[in-house]
Motif scaffolding. Structure first.
Motif, PDB file in Angstrom:
ATOM      1  N   THR A   1      71.212  38.387  79.537  1.00  0.00           N
ATOM      2  CA  THR A   1      71.630  39.491  79.435  1.00  0.00           C
ATOM      3  C   THR A   1      72.091  39.802  77.781  1.00  0.00           C
ATOM      4  N   LEU A   2      72.743  38.446  77.092  1.00  0.00           N
ATOM      5  CA  LEU A   2      73.063  38.568  75.776  1.00  0.00           C
ATOM      6  C   LEU A   2      71.905  38.723  75.044  1.00  0.00           C
ATOM      7  N   GLN A   3      70.661  38.034  75.390  1.00  0.00           N
ATOM      8  CA  GLN A   3      69.637  38.181  74.497  1.00  0.00           C
ATOM      9  C   GLN A   3      68.985  39.669  74.535  1.00  0.00           C
ATOM     10  N   THR A   4      69.025  40.331  75.678  1.00  0.00           N
ATOM     11  CA  THR A   4      68.737  41.727  75.867  1.00  0.00           C
ATOM     12  C   THR A   4      69.732  42.447  74.846  1.00  0.00           C
ATOM     13  N   LEU A   5      70.698  42.512  75.030  1.00  0.00           N
ATOM     14  CA  LEU A   5      71.699  43.085  74.254  1.00  0.00           C
ATOM     15  C   LEU A   5      71.448  43.019  72.764  1.00  0.00           C
ATOM     16  N   GLN A   6      71.030  41.661  72.390  1.00  0.00           N
ATOM     17  CA  GLN A   6      70.868  41.607  70.882  1.00  0.00           C
ATOM     18  C   GLN A   6      69.569  42.500  70.311  1.00  0.00           C
ATOM     19  N   ALA A   7      68.561  42.262  71.397  1.00  0.00           N
ATOM     20  CA  ALA A   7      67.458  43.206  70.782  1.00  0.00           C
ATOM     21  C   ALA A   7      67.687  44.738  70.706  1.00  0.00           C
ATOM     22  N   PHE A   8      68.471  45.229  71.718  1.00  0.00           N
ATOM     23  CA  PHE A   8      68.482  46.640  71.619  1.00  0.00           C
ATOM     24  C   PHE A   8      69.702  47.395  70.848  1.00  0.00           C
ATOM     25  N   ILE A   9      70.890  46.442  70.797  1.00  0.00           N
ATOM     26  CA  ILE A   9      72.057  47.109  70.119  1.00  0.00           C
ATOM     27  C   ILE A   9      71.994  47.560  68.710  1.00  0.00           C
ATOM     28  N   PRO A  10      71.194  46.957  67.813  1.00  0.00           N
ATOM     29  CA  PRO A  10      71.090  47.282  66.421  1.00  0.00           C
ATOM     30  C   PRO A  10      70.608  48.739  66.498  1.00  0.00           C
ATOM     31  N   ASN A  11      69.617  49.160  67.083  1.00  0.00           N
ATOM     32  CA  ASN A  11      68.989  50.497  66.983  1.00  0.00           C
ATOM     33  C   ASN A  11      69.951  51.357  67.627  1.00  0.00           C
ATOM     34  N   MET A  12      70.672  51.298  68.641  1.00  0.00           N
ATOM     35  CA  MET A  12      71.663  51.942  69.118  1.00  0.00           C
ATOM     36  C   MET A  12      72.764  52.215  68.126  1.00  0.00           C
ATOM     37  N   LYS A  13      73.185  51.357  67.351  1.00  0.00           N
ATOM     38  CA  LYS A  13      74.056  51.347  66.395  1.00  0.00           C
ATOM     39  C   LYS A  13      73.764  52.331  65.168  1.00  0.00           C
TER      40      LYS A  13
ATOM     41  N   LYS B   1      65.425  61.280  78.010  1.00  0.00           N
ATOM     42  CA  LYS B   1      66.348  60.136  77.878  1.00  0.00           C
ATOM     43  C   LYS B   1      65.320  58.981  78.099  1.00  0.00           C
ATOM     44  N   VAL B   2      65.324  57.833  77.174  1.00  0.00           N
ATOM     45  CA  VAL B   2      64.419  56.816  77.323  1.00  0.00           C
ATOM     46  C   VAL B   2      65.472  55.691  77.942  1.00  0.00           C
ATOM     47  N   VAL B   3      64.850  55.190  79.018  1.00  0.00           N
ATOM     48  CA  VAL B   3      65.578  54.154  79.924  1.00  0.00           C
ATOM     49  C   VAL B   3      64.794  52.993  80.096  1.00  0.00           C
ATOM     50  N   LEU B   4      65.513  51.892  79.557  1.00  0.00           N
ATOM     51  CA  LEU B   4      64.717  50.567  79.981  1.00  0.00           C
ATOM     52  C   LEU B   4      65.671  49.659  80.862  1.00  0.00           C
ATOM     53  N   ILE B   5      65.050  49.197  82.068  1.00  0.00           N
ATOM     54  CA  ILE B   5      65.715  48.553  82.968  1.00  0.00           C
ATOM     55  C   ILE B   5      65.235  47.185  83.262  1.00  0.00           C
ATOM     56  N   THR B   6      66.059  46.124  83.335  1.00  0.00           N
ATOM     57  CA  THR B   6      65.574  44.839  83.567  1.00  0.00           C
ATOM     58  C   THR B   6      65.608  44.430  84.909  1.00  0.00           C
TER      59      THR B   6
ATOM     60  N   VAL C   1      70.588  29.337  86.232  1.00  0.00           N
ATOM     61  CA  VAL C   1      71.418  30.568  86.598  1.00  0.00           C
ATOM     62  C   VAL C   1      72.178  31.196  85.156  1.00  0.00           C
ATOM     63  N   LEU C   2      72.695  30.309  84.433  1.00  0.00           N
ATOM     64  CA  LEU C   2      73.436  30.625  83.175  1.00  0.00           C
ATOM     65  C   LEU C   2      72.339  31.393  82.502  1.00  0.00           C
ATOM     66  N   GLU C   3      71.138  30.596  82.181  1.00  0.00           N
ATOM     67  CA  GLU C   3      70.227  31.239  81.369  1.00  0.00           C
ATOM     68  C   GLU C   3      69.908  32.625  81.705  1.00  0.00           C
TER      69      GLU C   3
ATOM     70  N   GLN D   1      56.057  43.675  81.128  1.00  0.00           N
ATOM     71  CA  GLN D   1      56.538  42.280  81.447  1.00  0.00           C
ATOM     72  C   GLN D   1      57.555  41.945  80.511  1.00  0.00           C
ATOM     73  N   MET D   2      58.657  41.413  80.984  1.00  0.00           N
ATOM     74  CA  MET D   2      60.038  40.921  80.157  1.00  0.00           C
ATOM     75  C   MET D   2      60.567  39.979  80.963  1.00  0.00           C
ATOM     76  N   ASP D   3      60.674  38.737  80.258  1.00  0.00           N
ATOM     77  CA  ASP D   3      61.543  37.587  80.928  1.00  0.00           C
ATOM     78  C   ASP D   3      62.797  37.567  79.881  1.00  0.00           C
ATOM     79  N   VAL D   4      63.918  37.720  80.615  1.00  0.00           N
ATOM     80  CA  VAL D   4      65.163  37.811  79.869  1.00  0.00           C
ATOM     81  C   VAL D   4      65.556  36.568  79.349  1.00  0.00           C
ATOM     82  N   THR D   5      64.909  35.604  79.551  1.00  0.00           N
ATOM     83  CA  THR D   5      65.324  34.098  79.210  1.00  0.00           C
ATOM     84  C   THR D   5      64.243  33.762  77.872  1.00  0.00           C
ATOM     85  N   ASP D   6      63.435  34.633  77.884  1.00  0.00           N
ATOM     86  CA  ASP D   6      62.453  34.329  76.718  1.00  0.00           C
ATOM     87  C   ASP D   6      62.596  35.488  75.520  1.00  0.00           C
ATOM     88  N   HIS D   7      63.191  34.994  74.635  1.00  0.00           N
ATOM     89  CA  HIS D   7      63.431  35.678  73.393  1.00  0.00           C
ATOM     90  C   HIS D   7      62.333  36.355  72.736  1.00  0.00           C
TER      91      HIS D   7
END
Length: 300
Positions: free
Chosen positions: A120-132, A7-12, A112-114, A65-71
């Motif tokens: 979180t929303l940007q991360t979801l945007q990036a990975f959801i299409p493949n899951m779908k 199982k491939v897991v990615l954690i922020t 804080v909101l960023e 390396q992954m900055d969740v605030t940087d698309h």
């Protein structure tokens, strides 16, 4: 287990705390059931993670390396996943903020909101299409009791976590049509460096002089309450990781998991007494016990 079966897991947010502990636990799985991509904004902080796995898990752990605030940073990390897909996405990166709302600078509130919301929303945007497209996947989001009920002097933090609750509920309704599960892991106080890294107005800060005396007094009481809570009831990260594992290993994951039963009475009070007043009064008694007693004495 072959690489194809893992199982491939990615954690922020893996430089410390829950993210680090979960990454180590999954990468150290005796059956080597997981390939973990542990991500963090600053790779200079990766040594603690690498030291925890002692170099023994090169086939089950990669650090990215992954900055969740940087698309663009999110997309680069996604594209470095060698398997070309992620089975389990853990959105864990988050920051805290505490202090009287009147004293919070706009840039700090925005940051804080960023991280907590837009990251979180940007991360979801990036990975959801493949899951779908694959018609499978599991998204886990580190939630907070501060997203289930409001806390004084935590307005911005709670606002970010309340928003995540709404986003995840909305996604869960949609993604069930694609056989993709969404789970919120609702955490209370945790023994991590979260409190140390928490952006907060210190009690001796001169900015407090601009506040009215009652607000200053209440803030002092609240800070004492928080210190007591973290000292007496905060959970260890291993307790939190066990709940994550329960969700990850479940064939039919629940939408919401609680790491502690402590939040249950307040959640029930909030959802069963619809006018909200009983909850507001109860939180006041819990967070300002000394001030409540003094107020009652004054009335007598």
């Amino acid at each position: 287990m072959s690489c194809a079966q893992k199982k491939v897991v990615l954690i922020t947010g893996c430089s410390s705390g829950i993210g680090l502990s979960l990454a180590v636990r999954l990468a150290s799985d005796p059956g080597k059931n997981y390939k973990v991509y542990a991500t963090m904004r600053d790779l200079e902080k990766k040594e603690r993670l690498l030291e925890s796995v002692k170099g023994l898990h090169r086939d089950t752990l990669d650090v990215l390396q992954m900055d969740v605030t940087d698309h663009s940073s999110v997309l680069r990390a996604r594209d470095k996943v060698q398997e070309g897909h992620v089975d389990i996405l853990v959105c864990n990166a988050g920051v805290g903020l505490m202090g009287p709302l009147e004293l919070q600078e706009a840039e700090v509130m925005r940051s804080v909101l960023e991280v907590n919301l837009f990251g979180t929303l940007q991360t979801l945007q990036a990975f959801i299409p493949n899951m779908k497209s694959r018609r499978e996947g599991h998204i886990l989001v580190t939630g907070s009791t501060g997203g289930l009920h409001g806390l004084p002097f935590s307005e911005v933090y709670c606002a970010s976590k309340f928003a995540i609750e709404g986003a995840c509920e909305s996604l869960a309704v949609l993604l069930q049509q694609f056989n993709v599960h969404v789970s919120l892991i609702e955490c209370g106080p945790v023994n991590t460096n979260f409190l140390e890294n928490l952006q907060k107005v210190e009690l001796g800060d001169s900015s407090l002089d601009a506040l009215d005396p009652l607000t200053r007094s209440l803030y002092q009481s609240f800070m004492m309450h928080c210190g007591s809570v973290f000292q007496n009831v905060a959970q260890d990260t291993e307790e939190i990781v066990k709940v994550f594992l329960e969700a990850i290993e479940s064939p039919e994951p629940a939408f919401r998991y609680y790491t502690s039963e402590a939040a249950h009475p307040l959640v029930k009070l909030k959802t069963t007494r619809l006018d909200g007043l009983d909850y507001i009064r109860e939180i006041g008694k819990i967070t300002f016990p000394q001030d409540q007693e003094e107020s009652q004495q004054d009335r007598v």
